[in-house]
Write a protein that holds these residues in place. Structure first.
Motif, mmCIF file in Angstrom:
data_model
loop_
_atom_site.group_PDB
_atom_site.id
_atom_site.type_symbol
_atom_site.label_atom_id
_atom_site.label_comp_id
_atom_site.label_asym_id
_atom_site.label_seq_id
_atom_site.Cartn_x
_atom_site.Cartn_y
_atom_site.Cartn_z
ATOM 1 N N LEU A 249 -5.853 3.105 8.176
ATOM 2 C CA LEU A 249 -4.419 2.850 8.252
ATOM 3 C C LEU A 249 -4.156 1.391 7.913
ATOM 4 O O LEU A 249 -5.022 0.523 8.113
ATOM 5 N N ASN A 250 -2.953 1.108 7.397
ATOM 6 C CA ASN A 250 -2.628 -0.293 7.121
ATOM 7 C C ASN A 250 -2.109 -0.963 8.396
ATOM 8 O O ASN A 250 -2.037 -0.337 9.459
ATOM 9 N N LYS A 251 -1.736 -2.205 8.307
ATOM 10 C CA LYS A 251 -1.368 -2.960 9.501
ATOM 11 C C LYS A 251 -0.097 -2.453 10.163
ATOM 12 O O LYS A 251 0.174 -2.783 11.336
ATOM 13 N N TYR A 252 0.672 -1.614 9.442
ATOM 14 C CA TYR A 252 1.896 -1.062 10.015
ATOM 15 C C TYR A 252 1.705 0.360 10.541
ATOM 16 O O TYR A 252 2.649 0.966 11.041
ATOM 17 N N GLY A 253 0.502 0.916 10.400
ATOM 18 C CA GLY A 253 0.231 2.266 10.895
ATOM 19 C C GLY A 253 0.421 3.361 9.872
ATOM 20 O O GLY A 253 0.257 4.540 10.191
ATOM 21 N N PHE A 254 0.763 2.990 8.637
ATOM 22 C CA PHE A 254 0.839 3.974 7.558
ATOM 23 C C PHE A 254 -0.562 4.201 6.981
ATOM 24 O O PHE A 254 -1.464 3.379 7.176
ATOM 25 N N GLN B 104 -3.505 4.010 4.590
ATOM 26 C CA GLN B 104 -3.901 3.031 3.575
ATOM 27 C C GLN B 104 -4.340 3.754 2.305
ATOM 28 O O GLN B 104 -5.169 4.663 2.352
ATOM 29 N N THR B 105 -3.752 3.372 1.174
ATOM 30 C CA THR B 105 -4.150 3.942 -0.111
ATOM 31 C C THR B 105 -4.318 2.823 -1.120
ATOM 32 O O THR B 105 -3.859 1.694 -0.906
ATOM 33 N N PRO C 173 -2.254 6.215 -5.306
ATOM 34 C CA PRO C 173 -1.407 6.197 -4.108
ATOM 35 C C PRO C 173 -1.477 7.441 -3.237
ATOM 36 O O PRO C 173 -0.967 7.418 -2.111
ATOM 37 N N VAL C 174 -2.081 8.540 -3.695
ATOM 38 C CA VAL C 174 -2.180 9.735 -2.842
ATOM 39 C C VAL C 174 -3.594 9.947 -2.320
ATOM 40 O O VAL C 174 -3.840 10.868 -1.539
ATOM 41 N N LYS C 175 -4.539 9.118 -2.725
ATOM 42 C CA LYS C 175 -5.908 9.247 -2.242
ATOM 43 C C LYS C 175 -6.103 8.395 -0.992
ATOM 44 O O LYS C 175 -5.782 7.219 -0.985
ATOM 45 N N THR C 176 -6.647 9.010 0.035
ATOM 46 C CA THR C 176 -6.913 8.288 1.267
ATOM 47 C C THR C 176 -8.304 7.657 1.196
ATOM 48 O O THR C 176 -8.997 7.749 0.183
#
Length: 548
Positions: free
Chosen positions: A119-124, A126-127, A132-135
């Motif tokens: 996850l990124n620093k905001y909780g979304f 991270q890609t 942009p759709v690959k985790t």
């Protein structure tokens, strides 16, 4: 203070939409929208923003509200804000609506952690900027607001992208779990007089707020061959679908019309419904009394109601003459044509190939790459040229992709599933689908001495210079960047989406090499939506001056 430095991407347009709808339903309302930067960056969003101001009189004030207090006597709400950066203004309002941002819930973040996703620093989720759709885990894809804040159109686009990757992973098992849907025996209506059921949709207030739907139902009941008519709040809802099936049985209906929204989106649904009730799916007709009536005649309810009656009458007359048809199965050419060899075209070709389909990739230039050949780094600092090199390598090594450079389509004929394209060279290509990925180009303007003074360049030309090792960035003492040149005007009434981020990207690049350089960005609205807002903040912290 809330640790949410990003822009939620949707609030500006949601506020504009709600204010516009409110104004449509009650002309006396006086909506006011307070904003920092109007981020109308989607397709035709800026046009909608202009329409809200000019046609509906919605007032926009660029200011951050200082306080909201309730008046003791009137119970109204008093807003305090700063006007023109110096004047303190107070106004009273009946209602205050807060445009709150998007935030991933704790449950969603927990799900991400259970799946082992970064996850990124905001909780979304991270890609990667290029995927942009690959985790962070192979085989797990993400789309929609968990990937990052976004509006409905981009959510749908991204969902299609995620599904495409998943189809590539599952290509070898395609069709192994398919089961044929069984329908009841088709009712033979030959020789029977038409018995039409008419279902008139309120569509919430989209139709019912303008058209007198009960009057339209009453009128429909008087038309020849109509044996049953009713209105529905939402005819497309699941409970109404079941009700339609029951009415078909109860009244021995052998034809059905629905007066509602667009057949482009809902006709297949209603056809499926009557087929599940035993009727031939082509014994159905739609009358569009929303897009072609209530929406375009919202200021004329009486005339809109009469027009709705006319549309229903025409649909009934046509339906009475409908005959059962059988669907034909046609062979489909399992091959795709992608027109345009830039990043979008190459990505599309690779996706089709990964799903097991042959692909023709047609590019008019000598080599693949499109505009990406002139982009050297992303806002996030990624090496775009390395990415371009890698994707071109994947294209060249994929046996299912046949590339045609210095080529353009001359003629295209056929229909879905069976197209034939003739290239200018005379080469004929047969394929089942076409993906148009022709991209765009940087506008060449004649404003601000461009083309007349070598010190006036475009952002792309500046990036080209900054990417050279011999670039004399250290010599730049003062740089001004002018935004929205050639866009958001009458001839091009749209936002180009990339210019704000491009200016920040280049400004940060200059600051990195020469922290003492004075950089000014002259802008109308800084549209650094989503996580791009972090870089807007970074630029200000490093001394880039933004002037509106």
């Amino acid at each position: 203070s809330c640790n949410k430095g990003y822009c939620s991407s949707v609030c500006c347009m949601y506020a504009t939409k709600e204010a516009t709808i409110a104004k449509e339903h009650e002309r006396e309302i006086e909506p006011t929208i307070f904003f920092m930067d109007m981020r109308a960056f989607g397709k035709d969003f800026d046009k909608y923003y202009q329409r809200a101001q000019k046609q509906y009189g919605i007032r926009y004030i660029k200011s951050m509200v200082s306080s909201v207090k309730q008046m003791q006597q009137t119970k109204n709400l008093k807003i305090k804000y700063i006007k023109n950066e110096r004047e303190v203004v107070q106004e009273e309002f009946d209602l205050v609506v807060l445009s709150v941002g998007l935030s991933p819930s704790e449950n969603i973040q927990q799900l991400g952690r259970r799946l082992g996703l970064e996850l990124n620093k905001y909780g979304f989720c991270q890609t990667d900027v290029f995927s942009p759709v690959k985790t962070s885990r192979n085989g797990i894809y993400v789309c929609g607001a968990f990937q990052g804040p976004k509006d409905i159109p981009e959510t749908v686009i991204q969902a299609s992208g995620a599904a495409s990757f998943a189809q590539g992973d599952l290509a070898s098992e395609r069709g192994s779990l398919v089961s044929k849907k069984e329908y009841p025996p088709e009712i033979d209506v030959r020789g029977q007089p038409p018995r039409i059921g008419a279902f008139i949709c309120q569509c919430g207030i989209n139709i019912g707020g303008v058209v007198d739907v009960p009057a339209v139902v009453k009128y429909a009941q008087t038309l020849p061959h109509v044996v049953y008519a009713e209105d529905n709040l939402y005819t497309c809802s699941q409970d109404t679908q079941e009700a339609i099936k029951e009415k078909i049985k109860e009244h021995n209906l052998n034809r059905v019309i629905v007066a509602s929204c667009s057949p482009r989106t809902h006709e297949p649904l209603f056809q499926e419904t009557i087929q599940e009730a035993g009727l031939n799916r082509y014994l159905f007709e739609m009358a569009n009394i929303r897009d072609q009536c209530s929406w375009v005649h919202m200021q004329e309810p009486e005339a809109a109601t009469e027009k709705a009656k006319d549309l229903v009458r025409m649909a009934v007359a046509k339906t009475a003459k409908l005959e059962p048809l059988q669907r034909l199965r046609l062979a489909v050419i399992p091959r795709g044509l992608v027109i345009g060899g830039g990043i979008s075209g190459m990505s599309a070709a690779l996706s089709l190939a990964q799903q097991g389909f042959e692909v023709y990739l047609v590019e008019k230039e000598e080599e693949l790459g499109g505009l990406m050949r002139n982009i050297h780094y992303s806002l996030e600092g990624k090496d775009t040229q390395e990415f371009l090199k890698d994707i071109k390598k994947q294209i060249s090594e994929n046996e299912l992709i046949q590339v045609f450079t210095n080529a353009q389509p001359k003629e295209i004929s056929g229909y879905v599933g069976n197209f034939k394209t003739t290239l200018i060279s005379g080469k004929e290509l047969e394929h089942g689908i076409i993906i148009v990925a022709t991209g765009a180009q940087e506008l060449k303007t004649d404003e601000y001495l461009y083309g007349k003074n070598k010190k006036v360049v475009t952002q792309m030309e500046l990036e080209e210079r900054l990417s050279r090792k011999s670039s004399k960035i250290d010599n730049l003492k003062s740089v001004v960047m002018i935004q929205c040149v050639g866009s958001r005007e009458d001839t091009r009434p749209y936002c180009s989406r990339v210019c704000c981020s491009e200016s920040i990207k280049n400004a940060l690049k200059i600051k990195q090499a020469n922290p003492e350089a004075d950089i000014f960005v002259l802008y109308r609205d800084m549209r650094t939506y989503g996580f791009k807002e972090d870089y807007y903040q970074e630029a200000r912290e490093k001394g880039v001056i933004f002037v509106r």
